[in-house]
Design an enzyme around this catalytic site. Structure first.
Site, PDB file in Angstrom:
ATOM      1  N   TYR A 164      -1.611  -0.650  10.982  1.00 49.40           N
ATOM      2  CA  TYR A 164      -1.931  -1.256   9.682  1.00 49.40           C
ATOM      3  C   TYR A 164      -0.765  -1.049   8.712  1.00 49.40           C
ATOM      4  O   TYR A 164      -0.285  -1.986   8.069  1.00 49.40           O
ATOM      5  CB  TYR A 164      -3.216  -0.641   9.104  1.00 49.40           C
ATOM      6  CG  TYR A 164      -3.399  -0.925   7.633  1.00 49.40           C
ATOM      7  CD1 TYR A 164      -3.707  -2.208   7.188  1.00 49.40           C
ATOM      8  CD2 TYR A 164      -3.226   0.074   6.661  1.00 49.40           C
ATOM      9  CE1 TYR A 164      -3.853  -2.486   5.827  1.00 49.40           C
ATOM     10  CE2 TYR A 164      -3.363  -0.185   5.314  1.00 49.40           C
ATOM     11  CZ  TYR A 164      -3.678  -1.461   4.904  1.00 49.40           C
ATOM     12  OH  TYR A 164      -3.801  -1.741   3.560  1.00 49.40           O
TER      13      TYR A 164
ATOM     14  N   LYS B 281       2.141  -3.744   6.731  1.00 52.67           N
ATOM     15  CA  LYS B 281       2.543  -3.794   5.306  1.00 52.67           C
ATOM     16  C   LYS B 281       4.058  -3.655   5.185  1.00 52.67           C
ATOM     17  O   LYS B 281       4.708  -4.360   4.403  1.00 52.67           O
ATOM     18  CB  LYS B 281       1.836  -2.686   4.519  1.00 52.67           C
ATOM     19  CG  LYS B 281       0.322  -2.845   4.425  1.00 52.67           C
ATOM     20  CD  LYS B 281      -0.063  -4.071   3.610  1.00 52.67           C
ATOM     21  CE  LYS B 281      -1.558  -4.271   3.527  1.00 52.67           C
ATOM     22  NZ  LYS B 281      -1.934  -5.572   2.971  1.00 52.67           N
TER      23      LYS B 281
ATOM     24  N   SER C 292       0.839  -1.199   0.000  1.00 52.39           N
ATOM     25  CA  SER C 292       0.000   0.000   0.000  1.00 52.39           C
ATOM     26  C   SER C 292       0.870   1.242   0.000  1.00 52.39           C
ATOM     27  O   SER C 292       1.986   1.241   0.551  1.00 52.39           O
ATOM     28  CB  SER C 292      -0.855  -0.026   1.270  1.00 52.39           C
ATOM     29  OG  SER C 292      -1.439   1.228   1.496  1.00 52.39           O
TER      30      SER C 292
HETATM   31  P1  NAD Z   1     -11.216  -6.735   1.461  1.00 52.96           P
HETATM   32  O1  NAD Z   1     -11.411  -6.687   2.931  1.00 52.96           O
HETATM   33  O2  NAD Z   1     -12.376  -6.479   0.570  1.00 52.96           O
HETATM   34  O3  NAD Z   1     -10.555  -8.133   1.025  1.00 52.96           O
HETATM   35  C1  NAD Z   1      -9.685  -8.851   1.878  1.00 52.96           C
HETATM   36  C2  NAD Z   1     -10.159 -10.298   1.887  1.00 52.96           C
HETATM   37  O4  NAD Z   1      -9.287 -11.064   2.727  1.00 52.96           O
HETATM   38  C3  NAD Z   1     -11.583 -10.469   2.449  1.00 52.96           C
HETATM   39  O5  NAD Z   1     -12.324 -11.281   1.558  1.00 52.96           O
HETATM   40  C4  NAD Z   1     -11.375 -11.156   3.797  1.00 52.96           C
HETATM   41  O6  NAD Z   1     -12.470 -11.984   4.132  1.00 52.96           O
HETATM   42  C5  NAD Z   1     -10.080 -11.925   3.542  1.00 52.96           C
HETATM   43  N1  NAD Z   1      -9.285 -12.201   4.755  1.00 52.96           N
HETATM   44  C6  NAD Z   1      -8.868 -11.332   5.702  1.00 52.96           C
HETATM   45  N2  NAD Z   1      -8.146 -11.972   6.638  1.00 52.96           N
HETATM   46  C7  NAD Z   1      -8.091 -13.276   6.269  1.00 52.96           C
HETATM   47  C8  NAD Z   1      -7.495 -14.432   6.839  1.00 52.96           C
HETATM   48  N3  NAD Z   1      -6.828 -14.391   7.997  1.00 52.96           N
HETATM   49  N4  NAD Z   1      -7.631 -15.608   6.185  1.00 52.96           N
HETATM   50  C9  NAD Z   1      -8.324 -15.684   5.027  1.00 52.96           C
HETATM   51  N5  NAD Z   1      -8.916 -14.620   4.462  1.00 52.96           N
HETATM   52  C10 NAD Z   1      -8.798 -13.433   5.072  1.00 52.96           C
HETATM   53  O7  NAD Z   1     -10.024  -5.684   1.117  1.00 52.96           O
HETATM   54  P2  NAD Z   1      -9.515  -5.135  -0.278  1.00 52.96           P
HETATM   55  O8  NAD Z   1      -9.865  -3.689  -0.356  1.00 52.96           O
HETATM   56  O9  NAD Z   1      -9.893  -6.041  -1.376  1.00 52.96           O
HETATM   57  O10 NAD Z   1      -7.948  -5.199  -0.025  1.00 52.96           O
HETATM   58  C11 NAD Z   1      -7.174  -6.316  -0.424  1.00 52.96           C
HETATM   59  C12 NAD Z   1      -5.747  -6.103   0.026  1.00 52.96           C
HETATM   60  O11 NAD Z   1      -5.245  -4.880  -0.509  1.00 52.96           O
HETATM   61  C13 NAD Z   1      -5.581  -6.001   1.551  1.00 52.96           C
HETATM   62  O12 NAD Z   1      -4.398  -6.682   1.915  1.00 52.96           O
HETATM   63  C14 NAD Z   1      -5.432  -4.507   1.786  1.00 52.96           C
HETATM   64  O13 NAD Z   1      -4.664  -4.218   2.922  1.00 52.96           O
HETATM   65  C15 NAD Z   1      -4.696  -4.061   0.515  1.00 52.96           C
HETATM   66  N6  NAD Z   1      -4.930  -2.651   0.188  1.00 52.96           N
HETATM   67  C16 NAD Z   1      -6.210  -2.192   0.068  1.00 52.96           C
HETATM   68  C17 NAD Z   1      -6.418  -0.826  -0.195  1.00 52.96           C
HETATM   69  C18 NAD Z   1      -7.816  -0.280  -0.293  1.00 52.96           C
HETATM   70  O14 NAD Z   1      -7.983   0.934  -0.131  1.00 52.96           O
HETATM   71  N7  NAD Z   1      -8.843  -1.091  -0.559  1.00 52.96           N
HETATM   72  C19 NAD Z   1      -5.327   0.047  -0.358  1.00 52.96           C
HETATM   73  C20 NAD Z   1      -4.043  -0.481  -0.260  1.00 52.96           C
HETATM   74  C21 NAD Z   1      -3.847  -1.837   0.017  1.00 52.96           C
HETATM   75  N1  UFG Z   2     -12.144  11.921   3.584  1.00 53.92           N
HETATM   76  C1  UFG Z   2     -13.135  12.814   3.938  1.00 53.92           C
HETATM   77  N2  UFG Z   2     -14.273  12.300   4.488  1.00 53.92           N
HETATM   78  C2  UFG Z   2     -14.472  10.964   4.684  1.00 53.92           C
HETATM   79  C3  UFG Z   2     -13.445  10.055   4.321  1.00 53.92           C
HETATM   80  C4  UFG Z   2     -12.291  10.579   3.780  1.00 53.92           C
HETATM   81  O1  UFG Z   2     -12.986  14.013   3.777  1.00 53.92           O
HETATM   82  O2  UFG Z   2     -15.536  10.568   5.198  1.00 53.92           O
HETATM   83  C5  UFG Z   2     -10.916  12.434   2.935  1.00 53.92           C
HETATM   84  C6  UFG Z   2      -9.625  12.123   3.667  1.00 53.92           C
HETATM   85  O3  UFG Z   2      -9.329  13.119   4.610  1.00 53.92           O
HETATM   86  C7  UFG Z   2      -8.622  12.099   2.490  1.00 53.92           C
HETATM   87  C8  UFG Z   2      -9.465  11.568   1.311  1.00 53.92           C
HETATM   88  O4  UFG Z   2     -10.817  11.814   1.676  1.00 53.92           O
HETATM   89  O5  UFG Z   2      -8.216  13.405   2.177  1.00 53.92           O
HETATM   90  C9  UFG Z   2      -9.277  10.080   1.064  1.00 53.92           C
HETATM   91  O6  UFG Z   2      -9.489   9.371   2.275  1.00 53.92           O
HETATM   92  P1  UFG Z   2      -9.662   7.776   2.309  1.00 53.92           P
HETATM   93  O7  UFG Z   2      -9.975   7.398   3.723  1.00 53.92           O
HETATM   94  O8  UFG Z   2     -10.611   7.348   1.252  1.00 53.92           O
HETATM   95  O9  UFG Z   2      -8.229   7.246   1.857  1.00 53.92           O
HETATM   96  P2  UFG Z   2      -6.788   7.462   2.516  1.00 53.92           P
HETATM   97  O10 UFG Z   2      -5.913   8.057   1.461  1.00 53.92           O
HETATM   98  O11 UFG Z   2      -6.849   8.135   3.811  1.00 53.92           O
HETATM   99  O12 UFG Z   2      -6.326   5.956   2.807  1.00 53.92           O
HETATM  100  C10 UFG Z   2      -6.548   4.883   1.887  1.00 53.92           C
HETATM  101  C11 UFG Z   2      -6.690   3.588   2.672  1.00 53.92           C
HETATM  102  C12 UFG Z   2      -5.386   3.249   3.334  1.00 53.92           C
HETATM  103  C13 UFG Z   2      -4.319   3.171   2.296  1.00 53.92           C
HETATM  104  C14 UFG Z   2      -4.228   4.482   1.525  1.00 53.92           C
HETATM  105  C15 UFG Z   2      -3.232   4.356   0.414  1.00 53.92           C
HETATM  106  O13 UFG Z   2      -7.693   3.714   3.661  1.00 53.92           O
HETATM  107  O14 UFG Z   2      -5.478   1.993   3.954  1.00 53.92           O
HETATM  108  O15 UFG Z   2      -5.503   4.795   0.973  1.00 53.92           O
HETATM  109  O16 UFG Z   2      -3.539   3.252  -0.368  1.00 53.92           O
HETATM  110  F1  UFG Z   2      -3.144   2.951   2.909  1.00 53.92           F
END
Ligand code: NAD
Ligand code: UFG
Length: 362
Positions: free
Chosen positions: A148, A152, A124
């Protein structure tokens, strides 16, 4: 080629599984469904018209995990499974270290046992912490600011040390920026539990009338309109980045890192405006205090992925919002509670046939 996708029922995983199936690859999924529904997989196989094997297994259950990975015998693993809520990681850090770090360790040991040493890991942009050295490049120093983010970072380091110790490993650390959007069918998308933490799903729920207004966290940043700027990336572009990384690893040992972002930033107010315009709904908002830990701006330098992988983000903000709105309006309450009859239990594996009747997309 058989690809094992952990967390394949989740938001990014389900879109990636779909693209893998559409490319003709064989796919097995391991998920404990702690933050997802098997209904996403049922819909994925229905769209693709291809079968997949799904295993309801927790990565912390080492014996079932190892048994399954040895049974699947994957050629490569894409590892999405993990917990991802920043706020929850602050209040329950051990849960995050256990699930994400120990879960990954267990997976790597199981892979080693099954003689599979190719992995694409969901890292991430959070590993860049509060860096203001924009755009963020892969060699920007890492500095996570919450548990979190540190999970990573620790996993990236663990993967680096593993590759240094044994040259047979092939590893991609993909640093995602802000994934949004949904598949254009409106059949799969992000289904957050409870109050969404992230901006785009929150805005979508305001537009559909489930929540009254968006709280804009800070209007006094040194950005063009004073609100936070992020690099939003369409989940289908993100999914394509995983296929490109897999392809690259087929010819490359060691650890490789790529930013997956568009390189462009959008402000909170630009997102709200786009959503209101495209949905035709009103999206009331109120500017409130900054959210602790937020940076003013974050966006990628995406050049390395373009040069190495031939990958770049193709879809802009309009498309992201359009697809997100289609998903939200067709599934206002997310995935329905499912009857599980479509899952045919056979020993460890749940086999999902590609012959699934899908909800209407009219
Ligand atoms: P998500 O929660 O939709 O998907 C994660 C999946 O992993 C879920 O289906 C959950 O049931 C499964 N899971 C969690 N723990 C588990 C375990 N111990 N054993 C088996 N399954 C398990 O999340 P997502 O948005 O699809 O994110 C996927 C990956 O990408 C995550 O590792 C997250 O940290 C990373 N990521 C997400 C974002 C974002 O904003 N969505 C940004 C950066 C990185
Ligand atoms: N924001 C608002 N109101 C809300 C939610 C968010 O104003 O209700 C703003 C935040 O302050 C930020 C922007 O919208 O300026 C985006 O916020 P998000 O929470 O959607 O995303 P972030 O960039 O804070 O974080 C996300 C994931 C993290 C990940 C990061 C980079 O939550 O886990 O993107 O991938 F690490």
């Amino acid at each position: 080629m058989r690809v094992l996708v952990t967390g394949g029922a989740g938001y990014i995983g389900s879109h990636t599984v779909l693209q893998l199936l559409q490319e003709g690859l064989q796919v097995s999924v391991i998920d404990n469904f702690s933050n997802s529904s098997p209904e996403s997989l049922r819909r994925v196989v229905g769209i693709a018209g291809q079968n997949l094997d799904a295993y309801q297994i927790d990565l912390l259950d080492t014996s079932r995990l190892t048994q399954a990975v040895c049974e699947i015998k994957p050629d490569a693993v894409i590892h999405f499974a993990g917990l991802k809520a920043v706020g929850e990681s602050v209040s329950q850090p051990l849960k995050y270290y256990k699930n994400n770090v120990v879960g990954t360790l267990n997976l790597l040991e199981a892979m080693d046992e099954a003689e599979c040493r190719t992995i694409v890991f969901s890292s991430s942009a959070t590993v860049y912490g509060d860096s203001t050295d924009l755009p963020l490049r892969e060699n920007t120093p890492r500095n996570a600011t919450n548990p979190y983010g540190r999970t990573k970072l620790h996993i990236e380091e663990m993967l680096e040390e593993l590759a240094a110790s044994d040259s047979r490993w092939r590893i991609a650390n993909l640093r995602y920026f802000n994934p949004v959007g949904a598949h254009e069918s409106g059949l799969i998308g992000e289904d957050p539990q409870g109050i969404p933490n992230n901006l785009m799903p929150f805005v979508a729920q305001v537009a559909i009338g489930k929540r009254t207004e968006v709280q804009v966290f800070g209007g006094d940043y040194s950005t063009a309109d004073g609100t936070g700027v992020r690099d939003y990336i369409h989940v289908l572009d993100l999914a394509a980045g995983h296929l490109a990384a897999l392809d690259y690893l087929s010819n490359a040992q060691g650890v490789h890192v790529w930013n997956l972002g568009s390189g462009a930033g959008s402000s909170v107010l630009e997102v709200i405006d786009a959503f209101a315009r495209i949905s035709g709904r009103s999206v009331p908002y109120q500017i409130t205090d900054r959210r602790p830990g937020d940076v003013a701006e974050s966006y990628a330098h995406p050049e390395k992925a373009r040069l190495d992988l031939g990958w770049k983000a193709e879809r802009g903000l309009e498309q992201m919002v359009e697809d997100m709105w289609r998903w939200q309006s067709k599934n206002p309450d997310g995935f329905p509670e499912v009857a599980m009859e479509f899952l045919h239990q056979d020993e460890l594996a749940l086999f999902i046939s590609g012959n699934q009747k899908l909800p209407s997309t009219d």
